[in-house]
Every structure is written in structure tokens, then in C-alpha cells.
Design a protein around this motif. Structure first.
Motif, short mmCIF file in Angstrom:
data_model
loop_
_atom_site.label_atom_id
_atom_site.label_comp_id
_atom_site.label_asym_id
_atom_site.label_seq_id
_atom_site.Cartn_x
_atom_site.Cartn_y
_atom_site.Cartn_z
N GLU A 24 0.84 -1.20 0.00
CA GLU A 24 0.00 0.00 0.00
C GLU A 24 0.87 1.24 0.00
N ALA A 25 1.90 1.23 0.85
CA ALA A 25 2.80 2.37 0.91
C ALA A 25 3.54 2.55 -0.41
N SER A 26 3.95 1.44 -1.02
CA SER A 26 4.66 1.50 -2.30
C SER A 26 3.75 2.04 -3.40
N LEU A 27 2.49 1.63 -3.38
CA LEU A 27 1.54 2.14 -4.36
C LEU A 27 1.33 3.64 -4.19
N GLN A 28 1.24 4.08 -2.94
CA GLN A 28 1.12 5.52 -2.68
C GLN A 28 2.36 6.24 -3.21
N GLY A 29 3.52 5.61 -3.02
CA GLY A 29 4.77 6.21 -3.48
C GLY A 29 4.87 6.26 -4.99
N GLN A 30 4.07 5.44 -5.68
CA GLN A 30 4.08 5.44 -7.15
C GLN A 30 3.20 6.52 -7.74
N ARG A 31 2.44 7.22 -6.90
CA ARG A 31 1.59 8.29 -7.42
C ARG A 31 2.45 9.34 -8.10
N HIS A 32 1.94 9.90 -9.20
CA HIS A 32 2.70 10.85 -10.00
C HIS A 32 3.14 12.05 -9.17
N ASP A 33 2.28 12.51 -8.27
CA ASP A 33 2.62 13.71 -7.49
C ASP A 33 3.67 13.42 -6.43
N ARG A 34 4.05 12.16 -6.27
CA ARG A 34 5.09 11.81 -5.30
C ARG A 34 6.36 11.32 -6.00
N GLY A 35 6.38 11.43 -7.31
CA GLY A 35 7.60 11.09 -8.05
C GLY A 35 7.89 9.61 -8.14
N GLY A 36 6.85 8.77 -7.99
CA GLY A 36 7.08 7.33 -7.96
C GLY A 36 6.99 6.69 -9.32
N ASP A 37 6.67 5.37 -9.34
CA ASP A 37 6.55 4.53 -10.51
C ASP A 37 7.90 4.40 -11.23
N SER A 38 8.66 3.40 -10.80
CA SER A 38 9.99 3.19 -11.37
C SER A 38 9.94 2.88 -12.86
N SER A 39 8.79 2.38 -13.35
CA SER A 39 8.73 2.01 -14.76
C SER A 39 8.81 3.23 -15.69
N ARG A 40 8.61 4.43 -15.14
CA ARG A 40 8.79 5.63 -15.96
C ARG A 40 10.23 5.74 -16.45
N VAL A 41 11.17 5.32 -15.59
CA VAL A 41 12.58 5.34 -15.97
C VAL A 41 12.82 4.34 -17.10
N LEU A 42 12.22 3.16 -17.00
CA LEU A 42 12.36 2.15 -18.04
C LEU A 42 11.82 2.66 -19.37
N VAL A 43 10.64 3.25 -19.37
CA VAL A 43 10.05 3.77 -20.61
C VAL A 43 10.93 4.87 -21.20
N GLU A 44 11.46 5.72 -20.34
CA GLU A 44 12.35 6.80 -20.79
C GLU A 44 13.58 6.24 -21.49
N TRP A 45 14.16 5.19 -20.91
CA TRP A 45 15.35 4.58 -21.50
C TRP A 45 15.05 3.87 -22.82
N LEU A 46 13.87 3.25 -22.90
CA LEU A 46 13.52 2.47 -24.09
C LEU A 46 12.90 3.32 -25.20
N GLU A 47 12.46 4.53 -24.88
CA GLU A 47 11.69 5.33 -25.82
C GLU A 47 12.36 5.51 -27.18
N PRO A 48 13.64 5.88 -27.25
CA PRO A 48 14.26 6.04 -28.58
C PRO A 48 14.22 4.76 -29.40
N CYS A 49 14.44 3.65 -28.72
CA CYS A 49 14.41 2.35 -29.40
C CYS A 49 12.99 2.00 -29.83
N LEU A 50 12.04 2.25 -28.95
CA LEU A 50 10.64 1.93 -29.24
C LEU A 50 10.10 2.78 -30.38
N ALA A 51 10.49 4.06 -30.40
CA ALA A 51 9.98 4.97 -31.43
C ALA A 51 10.49 4.60 -32.82
N SER A 52 11.64 3.92 -32.90
CA SER A 52 12.22 3.58 -34.19
C SER A 52 11.77 2.23 -34.71
#
Length: 292
Positions: free
Chosen positions: A77-105
Motif C-alpha cells: 500500500e505504501a509502495s503504491l502511494q509512493g508510485q503516485r505521480h505527485d510523489r515522483g514514484g513509478d519506477s517504470s517511468r525510468v524504463l520507458v524513458e530509456w527504451l523510448e528512442p528504441c521503441l519509437a524507431s
């Protein structure tokens, strides 16, 4: 040469998880969230120290404290709260950011659909789920938090029989640190290679495919690497390299360390030569380790 298969059954991931206590979900303040997560990690550290010493009485006392905190469900529950956008969470945002150039091509349909396995999934609404880049995302967790997340232990999941059951991306976000012992952590990392496509699966002519895939996204509490007696950045990289992984991205924050490892070869190198050995001394160091 392929990896040599072992006949010893891997230890269940559930052995490292604290007791569960069912409670209704409710909003948790930022301050409470941080305090609960920090307390949980501290108790887990003390529990592993008690296990290492064979102190059963202390281990039971710590289990009682973990249960009083709410066990893994309260932590989630605490981890889910920490994933809220206004708390800077969701580690998968970093993954998407890293993969984005590759995914877009990528070019459909010749590049084919992408498949992802998320171990320790907390939500079906994270950045990867919303990106639209993955044809399939299989989500598993020891204690499923809702529909769309299969309740399953990764260490007990059946091994893929062919490419139709393998993945382009495997995510281990804040999972490895819950494995109860160094040997089990090494086994988990080695097991990830079984679930990813082999490097030759991707056409040599397709730069979008070969740039990042297949890959492992690994997230750990920063002290596991930055302040451990037995593990640092260099040793982790050497261990991963022995499994056929090459680090292609990393990021460190005050709380977490993020890695993206690309599987570049099927060959196993120095597996079996990584004992628990002190590389940094000091009374403030923790005992997090990975052995093979």
C-alpha cells in the motif's frame, strides 16, 4: 555454449517476504509512507542478520514487528502511494524513458510485437502499461493487489518451452532485495536469462530491435549497492556480465538505483566464482550480497 542447467530446485521467493496481514487500503500521507517503507526495510535487514546468526528467537520477534506494521500488504500500500505521480514514484517511468528512442524507431509489423514480464507488479496502470508499446505485459506478484496481476512466485514459475513464452523485457523492481539470502539472489538473476529471448532472436538488420532488446530492468534500494560490505557497482557489473548481460543504462537517486541490462550473449562466464567477500569495511555498512 548454453547455460548448464541445474537440478537443484531454486528457493522460493516467498521465503524472503514478511508475514501478510489483510487490511483495507486507505490513503497514506507522504511522511507516513516514507517512515513505513524505511521501517520495513530496517526490520528486513535485522531479520536477515538474525537468520545469518541462527537466532530463531530474534527472528520471531522481528516477524511480530513486521506483522504489526501490516506485513507485505501494508508495505505494498505504501509502495503504491509512493508510485503516485505527485510523489515522483513509478519506477517504470525510468524504463520507458530509456527504451523510448528504441521503441519509437521500431517498424511494425516486421519488428514484431513486444512482450514484457513484470515481476513484483503492484499496478496495471504504470508507465509501461500506458505506453502502448507492449502487445503483452504479464504481471506477477507473491501477493496480487488486484485484477490483472497473477499471484505467482517467479522462482516457481515454469520455464519457457519456446520463444512464444519468452519476453523482450523483464522487470525486477524492488524484488531482488526481498530474496532472503545472497545465493538465492544470484539464482534469481541467473533465472532471468531463461525468460528472455536469446540475442540472436532479433534480426541483425533491425537496429531498433538490437539496440536494447532483450533486456532486464533492475531496481534496488540504493544502499544495497552504494553502502554494502559485499557488493558495489563494479562487482554487480562483473556478476551480470558473467550471465551474458551488458549494462546499457543506470541511474542513482537518494533512495534507489536503476539499471538496464541487455542480454548480449548466451554464454555463461565465471558463474560459480562469486563468493561472499568483503570489499568495503566499516561499521555503517550493510550486509547485502549476491553470490553465485
Amino acid at each position: 555454449m548454453g547455460a548448464k542447467k541445474t537440478t537443484r530446485a531454486p528457493k522460493s521467493l516467498s521465503a524472503g517476504r514478511p508475514p501478510m496481514l489483510h487490511r483495507p487500503q486507505k490513503s497514506i500521507s507522504r511522511k507516513t509512507t516514507k517512515a513505513l517503507i524505511n521501517k520495513h526495510h530496517l526490520l528486513e535487514k535485522r531479520k536477515q542478520q538474525a537468520i545469518a546468526k541462527g537466532d530463531k528467537a530474534q527472528e520471531k520477534l522481528i516477524d511480530v514487528e513486521l506483522k504489526a506494521l501490516g506485513g507485505i500488504e501494508r508495505y505494498q500500500e505504501a509502495s503504491l502511494q509512493g508510485q503516485r505521480h505527485d510523489r515522483g514514484g513509478d519506477s517504470s517511468r525510468v524504463l520507458v524513458e530509456w527504451l523510448e528512442p528504441c521503441l519509437a524507431s521500431r517498424q511494425a509489423p516486421q519488428d514484431g510485437p513486444l512482450r514484457m514480464l513484470e515481476v513484483g507488479a503492484l499496478s496495471t496502470q504504470n508507465a509501461c502499461s500506458k505506453s502502448g508499446h507492449f502487445a503483452t505485459i504479464e504481471r506477477i506478484d507473491l501477493n496480487s493487489q488486484g485484477e490483472g496481476i497473477l499471484q505467482q512466485d517467479f522462482m516457481e514459475r515454469s520455464l519457457p518451452q519456446d520463444d512464444s513464452e519468452r519476453f523482450d523485457v523483464l522487470s525486477l523492481s524492488l524484488v531482488l532485495n526481498f530474496v532472503p539470502d545472497p545465493k538465492g539472489r544470484g539464482e534469481m538473476l541467473l533465472r532471468t536469462t531463461e525468460f528472455l529471448h536469446r540475442p540472436e532472436h532479433y534480426p541483425a538488420s533491425s537496429s531498433s530491435q538490437t539496440d536494447k532488446f532483450p533486456c532486464l530492468f533492475l531496481v534496488l534500494p540504493a544502499p544495497c549497492v552504494a553502502n554494502s560490505r559485499y557488493l558495489d557497482e563494479d562487482k554487480l557489473s562483473t556478476i551480470m556480465s558473467s550471465m551474458g548481460y551488458t549494462k546499457i543504462a543506470s541511474k542513482t537517486t537518494q533512495r534507489l538505483v536503476y539499471y538496464l541490462w541487455r542480454r548480449t550473449t548466451d554464454s555463461l562466464g565465471l558463474v560459480g566464482r562469486f563468493p561472499k567477500k568483503e570489499i568495503r569495511a566499516g561499521p555503517t555498512r550493510n550486509n547485502f550480497a549476491v553470490t553465485l
